[in-house]
Scaffold this motif. Structure first.
Motif, PDB file in Angstrom:
ATOM      1  N   TRP A 123       0.831  -1.203   0.000  1.00  8.91           N
ATOM      2  CA  TRP A 123       0.000   0.000   0.000  1.00  8.91           C
ATOM      3  C   TRP A 123       0.866   1.254   0.000  1.00  8.91           C
ATOM      4  CZ3 TRP A 123      -0.347   3.875   3.763  1.00  8.91           C
ATOM      5  CH2 TRP A 123      -1.385   4.802   3.592  1.00  8.91           C
ATOM      6  N   LEU A 124       1.903   1.268   0.843  1.00  9.47           N
ATOM      7  CA  LEU A 124       2.775   2.445   0.925  1.00  9.47           C
ATOM      8  C   LEU A 124       3.499   2.670  -0.391  1.00  9.47           C
ATOM      9  CD1 LEU A 124       3.959   4.692   2.686  1.00  9.47           C
ATOM     10  CD2 LEU A 124       5.749   3.093   3.413  1.00  9.47           C
ATOM     11  N   GLY A 125       3.968   1.596  -1.023  1.00 11.37           N
ATOM     12  CA  GLY A 125       4.668   1.727  -2.293  1.00 11.37           C
ATOM     13  C   GLY A 125       3.770   2.289  -3.389  1.00 11.37           C
ATOM     14  N   ILE A 126       2.525   1.813  -3.462  1.00  9.63           N
ATOM     15  CA  ILE A 126       1.594   2.311  -4.481  1.00  9.63           C
ATOM     16  C   ILE A 126       1.230   3.766  -4.205  1.00  9.63           C
ATOM     17  CG2 ILE A 126      -0.649   1.971  -5.571  1.00  9.63           C
ATOM     18  CD1 ILE A 126       1.419  -0.228  -6.112  1.00  9.63           C
ATOM     19  N   MET A 127       1.036   4.112  -2.939  1.00 15.38           N
ATOM     20  CA  MET A 127       0.740   5.499  -2.586  1.00 15.38           C
ATOM     21  C   MET A 127       1.883   6.414  -3.022  1.00 15.38           C
ATOM     22  SD  MET A 127      -2.220   6.106  -0.920  1.00 15.38           S
ATOM     23  CE  MET A 127      -1.965   7.439   0.259  1.00 15.38           C
ATOM     24  N   MET A 128       3.115   5.991  -2.769  1.00 15.79           N
ATOM     25  CA  MET A 128       4.271   6.801  -3.160  1.00 15.79           C
ATOM     26  C   MET A 128       4.353   6.948  -4.682  1.00 15.79           C
ATOM     27  SD  MET A 128       7.272   5.499  -0.574  1.00 15.79           S
ATOM     28  CE  MET A 128       7.343   6.078   1.128  1.00 15.79           C
ATOM     29  N   ALA A 129       4.084   5.865  -5.405  1.00 13.65           N
ATOM     30  CA  ALA A 129       4.170   5.907  -6.863  1.00 13.65           C
ATOM     31  C   ALA A 129       3.144   6.874  -7.457  1.00 13.65           C
ATOM     32  CB  ALA A 129       3.970   4.502  -7.440  1.00 13.65           C
ATOM     33  N   ILE A 130       1.894   6.815  -6.984  1.00 13.94           N
ATOM     34  CA  ILE A 130       0.855   7.711  -7.505  1.00 13.94           C
ATOM     35  C   ILE A 130       1.121   9.147  -7.067  1.00 13.94           C
ATOM     36  CG2 ILE A 130      -1.619   8.233  -7.478  1.00 13.94           C
ATOM     37  CD1 ILE A 130      -2.197   5.309  -7.224  1.00 13.94           C
ATOM     38  N   ASN A 131       1.650   9.318  -5.865  1.00 16.98           N
ATOM     39  CA  ASN A 131       1.996  10.657  -5.384  1.00 16.98           C
ATOM     40  C   ASN A 131       3.049  11.301  -6.283  1.00 16.98           C
ATOM     41  OD1 ASN A 131       2.145  12.888  -3.594  1.00 16.98           O
ATOM     42  ND2 ASN A 131       3.885  11.966  -2.561  1.00 16.98           N
ATOM     43  N   LEU A 174      -5.747   8.904  -4.877  1.00 17.69           N
ATOM     44  CA  LEU A 174      -4.923   8.822  -3.658  1.00 17.69           C
ATOM     45  C   LEU A 174      -5.798   8.805  -2.414  1.00 17.69           C
ATOM     46  CD1 LEU A 174      -1.788  11.150  -4.039  1.00 17.69           C
ATOM     47  CD2 LEU A 174      -1.812   8.728  -3.437  1.00 17.69           C
ATOM     48  N   LEU A 175      -6.828   9.651  -2.394  1.00 14.96           N
ATOM     49  CA  LEU A 175      -7.750   9.688  -1.263  1.00 14.96           C
ATOM     50  C   LEU A 175      -8.489   8.359  -1.130  1.00 14.96           C
ATOM     51  CD1 LEU A 175      -9.100  11.348   0.999  1.00 14.96           C
ATOM     52  CD2 LEU A 175     -10.766  12.135  -0.693  1.00 14.96           C
TER      53      LEU A 175
END
Length: 463
Positions: A390-398, A443-444
């Motif tokens: 989850w953290l990796g995908i959040m960082m990628a989209i960010n 992201l939200l």
């Protein structure tokens, strides 16, 4: 004062980058200068640098990172073989008779290009050169056309097989192991590049769907911004052939290649590195079948692949030296203490990290952020109980959103470089704003429902 040396080190690197010095040498050179000064004044223990040879040997011998040159080779071969142009022509024939159909075609082709190349700059430049003139000639609003191309190009960050996810997966795996050691947990569970690939599928498809919905809504409400292509022009472009035949020639080859790469990973047949080899070989075969594979093309492809690969590994070497010196000055403890003292706990920590990475995305590429920032913050965040996928995908989209945001987004600069002079920079900035809002919305959604990123990997790797 000495407890803030890690922050001064980080600030010094940022200053060097702002002055235009190469990233790899800014990281390594600044770290060595600080380490030398620390040894002289007794604030740095040189024993930390003894780990550097093992780090470098680990980088060179890392099987996961072998996927990088193979995926780059695959993407460059597809670009040289002109498959993207044929694919766009085929999709335009399929959707062009609809209002907004050409924009939808660009999104779908960009998605396949992103899945094929995994490089944001290559996708934006390629799509800008082959699709922007066509969209403008067909009467598309410049803001809508440029915004669609920029947003679609950044899908290379999140659509697997993405080079960003390959690098992020390797760094996240090390961070996860470090976090487990900090928590005193000795679990066989790991996180891999394959986990991030699978975890990115649903968020990536969600982004593409929302892009298409946005273009369709604009075309419905304001038809003059996304007009349909006249049917007689579509018939003329077939040159007497059939639409089915054109679709098969343009659509099937890249789809088969992507299915071979992702299917081998999802089916457990191949690791991401082995799948990258399949992709590189498949791209070479497609280039040969299209008649574009000759000695000159092969020479240019190998040269481009070597340049990108050398850049990645040099940055990784510089980042390894930087992280060792950063740790030697107590940087990890400083970050850990800062996050633990934040009001709001893990939520505040994630928000601050995302904001910092978003701002850094204006001046640093995803490679530098992945190798410099993620190893510093990820172990602390994972030790607070966050899921690594989850953290990796959040960082990628960010980061994908950062590369799209005016005035410094990299995607905007790439498109500005190939856009016709009559397309104003303000039109490009205006065009990307709705897509930025879409990405922030995704992201939200990920923040509220982490299962969007974690459910599919749990199902695929349930055994």
């Amino acid at each position: 004062m000495t407890e803030f040396l890690p922050l001064w080190l980080f600030a010094a690197v940022c200053v060097c980058l702002l002055f235009g010095y190469p990233v790899a040498f800014s990281l390594g050179g600044t770290a060595l200068l600080f380490a030398g000064g620390g040894v002289l004044f007794g604030t740095f223990d040189p024993v930390f640098l003894q780990a550097l040879p093992n780090r470098l040997f680990g980088i060179v011998g890392n099987e996961t990172l072998i996927a990088v040159p193979l995926f780059v080779l695959m993407g460059v071969l597809l670009e040289k073989s002109k498959l993207a142009e044929r694919l766009l022509d085929s999709m335009a024939m399929l959707f062009g008779s609809l209002r907004g159909g050409l924009g939808i075609s660009v999104i779908l082709v960009g998605m396949l290009m992103a899945a094929s190349t995994g490089i944001v700059g290559a996708t934006v430049v390629t799509m800008g050169m082959i699709s922007l003139p066509t969209m403008l000639r067909r009467g598309y609003d410049p803001a809508l056309a440029t915004g669609t191309i920029c947003a679609t190009g950044t899908l290379g960050q999140i659509i697997p097989p993405s080079i960003a996810l390959v690098l992020l997966g390797d760094v996240m795996s090390n961070a996860f192991q470090k976090a487990q050691l900090q928590m005193g947990i000795f679990s066989p569970k790991t996180v891999s590049v394959g986990d991030l690939f699978v975890g990115a599928i649903i968020p990536g498809l969600l982004l593409i769907t929302l892009y298409i919905v946005y273009v369709a809504v604009v075309a419905w409400l304001q038809p003059h911004k996304a007009p349909a292509v006249p049917k007689d022009e579509l018939i003329k472009s077939l040159n007497g052939g059939s639409l089915a035949a054109e679709l098969i020639k343009g659509l099937v080859p890249p789809l088969l290649l992507i299915l071979a790469v992702l299917g081998s990973i999802l089916g457990g047949i191949a690791t991401p590195t082995e799948a990258a080899g399949v992709g590189a070989l498949g791209a070479a075969i497609l280039a040969w079948l299209s008649g574009k594979l000759n000695f000159e093309t092969l020479k240019d492809t190998v040269r481009s692949t070597t340049k990108v690969t050398a850049m990645v590994f040099m940055i990784l070497i510089g980042a390894s030296l930087f992280s060792l010196v950063f740790r030697g000055f107590g940087g990890e403890e400083l970050i850990h203490e800062f996050f633990n003292q934040l009001p709001g706990g893990v939520v505040s920590a994630v928000v601050i990290v995302m904001l910092v990475m978003f701002v850094l995305g204006f001046i640093l590429d995803f490679i530098e952020i992945t190798f410099v920032v993620v190893p510093i913050v990820a172990p602390v965040l994972l030790a607070m109980g966050l899921d690594p996928v989850w953290l990796g995908i959040m960082m990628a989209i960010n980061l994908q959103t950062s590369f799209l945001t005016p005035p410094f987004g990299f995607a905007l600069f790439y498109l500005r470089g190939v856009a016709p002079p009559e397309v104003k920079t303000q039109s490009i900035y205006k065009g990307v704003i709705p897509f930025i809002l879409i990405q922030l919305f995704v992201l939200l959604m990920l923040a509220i429902w982490p299962e969007l990123a974690t459910w599919l990997p749990e199902q695929v790797y349930a055994d």
